[in-house]
Scaffold this motif. Structure first.
Motif, PDB file in Angstrom:
ATOM      1  N   GLY A 177      15.762  -4.770   7.417  1.00 55.54           N
ATOM      2  CA  GLY A 177      15.279  -3.421   7.196  1.00 55.54           C
ATOM      3  C   GLY A 177      15.466  -2.906   5.773  1.00 55.54           C
ATOM      4  N   ARG A 178      16.016  -3.717   4.897  1.00 58.98           N
ATOM      5  CA  ARG A 178      16.208  -3.306   3.492  1.00 58.98           C
ATOM      6  C   ARG A 178      14.881  -2.820   2.924  1.00 58.98           C
ATOM      7  NH1 ARG A 178      18.878  -5.246  -1.609  1.00 58.98           N
ATOM      8  NH2 ARG A 178      17.722  -4.077  -3.167  1.00 58.98           N
ATOM      9  N   GLN A 179      14.875  -1.641   2.348  1.00 58.20           N
ATOM     10  CA  GLN A 179      13.658  -1.073   1.766  1.00 58.20           C
ATOM     11  C   GLN A 179      13.438  -1.649   0.371  1.00 58.20           C
ATOM     12  OE1 GLN A 179      11.346   1.154   3.119  1.00 58.20           O
ATOM     13  NE2 GLN A 179      12.439   0.794   5.036  1.00 58.20           N
ATOM     14  N   LEU A 180      12.267  -2.220   0.166  1.00 59.26           N
ATOM     15  CA  LEU A 180      11.889  -2.750  -1.136  1.00 59.26           C
ATOM     16  C   LEU A 180      10.909  -1.791  -1.789  1.00 59.26           C
ATOM     17  CD1 LEU A 180      11.163  -6.458  -0.157  1.00 59.26           C
ATOM     18  CD2 LEU A 180      13.301  -5.500  -1.040  1.00 59.26           C
ATOM     19  N   ARG A 181      10.963  -1.737  -3.097  1.00 58.21           N
ATOM     20  CA  ARG A 181      10.029  -0.909  -3.874  1.00 58.21           C
ATOM     21  C   ARG A 181       9.351  -1.795  -4.915  1.00 58.21           C
ATOM     22  NH1 ARG A 181      10.725   3.754  -1.751  1.00 58.21           N
ATOM     23  NH2 ARG A 181      12.728   4.580  -1.189  1.00 58.21           N
ATOM     24  N   ARG A 182       8.299  -1.267  -5.506  1.00 54.92           N
ATOM     25  CA  ARG A 182       7.568  -2.039  -6.512  1.00 54.92           C
ATOM     26  C   ARG A 182       8.513  -2.558  -7.591  1.00 54.92           C
ATOM     27  NH1 ARG A 182       4.065   1.530  -4.484  1.00 54.92           N
ATOM     28  NH2 ARG A 182       2.008   0.768  -3.933  1.00 54.92           N
ATOM     29  N   ALA A 183       8.256  -3.773  -8.029  1.00 58.22           N
ATOM     30  CA  ALA A 183       9.016  -4.492  -9.064  1.00 58.22           C
ATOM     31  C   ALA A 183      10.263  -5.181  -8.523  1.00 58.22           C
ATOM     32  CB  ALA A 183       9.349  -3.609 -10.259  1.00 58.22           C
ATOM     33  N   ASP A 184      10.621  -4.972  -7.236  1.00 56.49           N
ATOM     34  CA  ASP A 184      11.746  -5.724  -6.670  1.00 56.49           C
ATOM     35  C   ASP A 184      11.364  -7.201  -6.593  1.00 56.49           C
ATOM     36  OD1 ASP A 184      13.555  -3.648  -6.336  1.00 56.49           O
ATOM     37  OD2 ASP A 184      12.997  -3.269  -4.254  1.00 56.49           O
ATOM     38  N   LEU A 185      12.310  -8.057  -6.892  1.00 60.97           N
ATOM     39  CA  LEU A 185      12.099  -9.510  -6.865  1.00 60.97           C
ATOM     40  C   LEU A 185      12.796 -10.097  -5.653  1.00 60.97           C
ATOM     41  CD1 LEU A 185      11.275 -12.260  -8.126  1.00 60.97           C
ATOM     42  CD2 LEU A 185      13.432 -12.167  -9.396  1.00 60.97           C
ATOM     43  N   VAL A 186      12.029 -10.773  -4.801  1.00 62.73           N
ATOM     44  CA  VAL A 186      12.572 -11.430  -3.609  1.00 62.73           C
ATOM     45  C   VAL A 186      12.539 -12.929  -3.860  1.00 62.73           C
ATOM     46  CG1 VAL A 186      12.248 -11.837  -1.137  1.00 62.73           C
ATOM     47  CG2 VAL A 186      11.770  -9.572  -2.112  1.00 62.73           C
ATOM     48  N   THR A 187      13.683 -13.578  -3.661  1.00 58.15           N
ATOM     49  CA  THR A 187      13.819 -15.013  -3.860  1.00 58.15           C
ATOM     50  C   THR A 187      14.244 -15.657  -2.545  1.00 58.15           C
ATOM     51  OG1 THR A 187      14.559 -14.602  -6.126  1.00 58.15           O
ATOM     52  CG2 THR A 187      14.959 -16.799  -5.234  1.00 58.15           C
ATOM     53  N   VAL A 188      13.563 -16.743  -2.179  1.00 57.09           N
ATOM     54  CA  VAL A 188      13.914 -17.493  -0.973  1.00 57.09           C
ATOM     55  C   VAL A 188      14.257 -18.912  -1.402  1.00 57.09           C
ATOM     56  CG1 VAL A 188      13.144 -18.298   1.282  1.00 57.09           C
ATOM     57  CG2 VAL A 188      12.369 -16.085   0.433  1.00 57.09           C
TER      58      VAL A 188
ATOM     59  N   THR B 235       0.813  -1.216   0.000  1.00 61.73           N
ATOM     60  CA  THR B 235       0.000   0.000   0.000  1.00 61.73           C
ATOM     61  C   THR B 235       0.845   1.264   0.000  1.00 61.73           C
ATOM     62  OG1 THR B 235      -0.149  -0.112   2.408  1.00 61.73           O
ATOM     63  CG2 THR B 235      -1.945  -1.116   1.148  1.00 61.73           C
ATOM     64  N   ASP B 236       2.082   1.192   0.467  1.00 59.71           N
ATOM     65  CA  ASP B 236       2.966   2.358   0.509  1.00 59.71           C
ATOM     66  C   ASP B 236       3.957   2.298  -0.641  1.00 59.71           C
ATOM     67  OD1 ASP B 236       1.787   3.411   2.848  1.00 59.71           O
ATOM     68  OD2 ASP B 236       2.998   2.072   4.092  1.00 59.71           O
ATOM     69  N   GLU B 237       4.823   3.301  -0.703  1.00 59.95           N
ATOM     70  CA  GLU B 237       5.851   3.345  -1.750  1.00 59.95           C
ATOM     71  C   GLU B 237       6.923   2.276  -1.547  1.00 59.95           C
ATOM     72  OE1 GLU B 237       6.067   5.291  -4.577  1.00 59.95           O
ATOM     73  OE2 GLU B 237       3.988   5.668  -4.028  1.00 59.95           O
ATOM     74  N   SER B 238       7.139   1.878  -0.289  1.00 58.22           N
ATOM     75  CA  SER B 238       8.176   0.891   0.013  1.00 58.22           C
ATOM     76  C   SER B 238       7.744   0.042   1.204  1.00 58.22           C
ATOM     77  CB  SER B 238       9.510   1.578   0.311  1.00 58.22           C
ATOM     78  OG  SER B 238       9.422   2.350   1.490  1.00 58.22           O
ATOM     79  N   ILE B 239       8.477  -1.042   1.415  1.00 59.02           N
ATOM     80  CA  ILE B 239       8.218  -1.941   2.540  1.00 59.02           C
ATOM     81  C   ILE B 239       9.552  -2.556   2.950  1.00 59.02           C
ATOM     82  CG2 ILE B 239       7.703  -3.912   1.018  1.00 59.02           C
ATOM     83  CD1 ILE B 239       5.601  -4.808   3.117  1.00 59.02           C
ATOM     84  N   ARG B 240       9.713  -2.807   4.231  1.00 59.56           N
ATOM     85  CA  ARG B 240      10.938  -3.453   4.708  1.00 59.56           C
ATOM     86  C   ARG B 240      10.907  -4.929   4.329  1.00 59.56           C
ATOM     87  NH1 ARG B 240      10.048   0.133   9.219  1.00 59.56           N
ATOM     88  NH2 ARG B 240      11.775   1.593   9.317  1.00 59.56           N
ATOM     89  N   LEU B 241      12.080  -5.468   4.061  1.00 57.16           N
ATOM     90  CA  LEU B 241      12.193  -6.852   3.617  1.00 57.16           C
ATOM     91  C   LEU B 241      11.586  -7.821   4.622  1.00 57.16           C
ATOM     92  CD1 LEU B 241      13.164  -9.024   1.681  1.00 57.16           C
ATOM     93  CD2 LEU B 241      15.456  -8.785   2.665  1.00 57.16           C
ATOM     94  N   GLY B 242      11.852  -7.645   5.910  1.00 54.65           N
ATOM     95  CA  GLY B 242      11.290  -8.542   6.923  1.00 54.65           C
ATOM     96  C   GLY B 242       9.772  -8.539   6.899  1.00 54.65           C
ATOM     97  N   GLN B 243       9.184  -7.362   6.738  1.00 57.80           N
ATOM     98  CA  GLN B 243       7.723  -7.256   6.656  1.00 57.80           C
ATOM     99  C   GLN B 243       7.205  -7.920   5.385  1.00 57.80           C
ATOM    100  OE1 GLN B 243       7.595  -2.969   6.873  1.00 57.80           O
ATOM    101  NE2 GLN B 243       6.729  -3.050   8.941  1.00 57.80           N
ATOM    102  N   PHE B 244       7.924  -7.717   4.283  1.00 59.00           N
ATOM    103  CA  PHE B 244       7.489  -8.295   3.014  1.00 59.00           C
ATOM    104  C   PHE B 244       7.513  -9.815   3.060  1.00 59.00           C
ATOM    105  CE2 PHE B 244       8.125  -9.828  -1.314  1.00 59.00           C
ATOM    106  CZ  PHE B 244       7.017  -9.263  -1.933  1.00 59.00           C
TER     107      PHE B 244
END
Length: 81
Positions: free
Chosen positions: A58-69, A16-25
């Motif tokens: 705390g890494r700030q993520l923005r739209r279109a960032d790809l997170v791989t686990v 919903t915001d411009e960014s989100i922290r990685l842990g939250q995402f």
């Protein structure tokens, strides 16, 4: 782990915001059940952002960032939407 994704599958997870922290995402995307689990995954080197290993919750993520686990069953990916 609560993720119902098939290994290799890519979900777009809206924020919903411009960014989100990685842990939250990681929690929002269902890749981690808790903040503690997200921290462990990061400390164990199981998480990458845009193809680069990442250890900071705390890494700030923005739209279109790809997170791989990297899970035992295979890689799971989520895109910040």
């Amino acid at each position: 782990m609560s993720t119902s994704q098939t290994p290799g599958h890519r979900d777009i997870v809206p924020i919903t915001d411009e960014s989100i922290r990685l842990g939250q995402f990681l929690k929002l995307a269902g890749l981690a059940d808790s903040g503690a689990q997200a921290r462990e995954m990061l400390e164990d080197g199981l998480v990458a952002v845009n193809g680069e290993p990442e250890e900071r919750r705390g890494r700030q993520l923005r739209r279109a960032d790809l997170v791989t686990v990297d899970l035992p069953a295979g890689e799971v990916r989520a895109v910040v939407g």
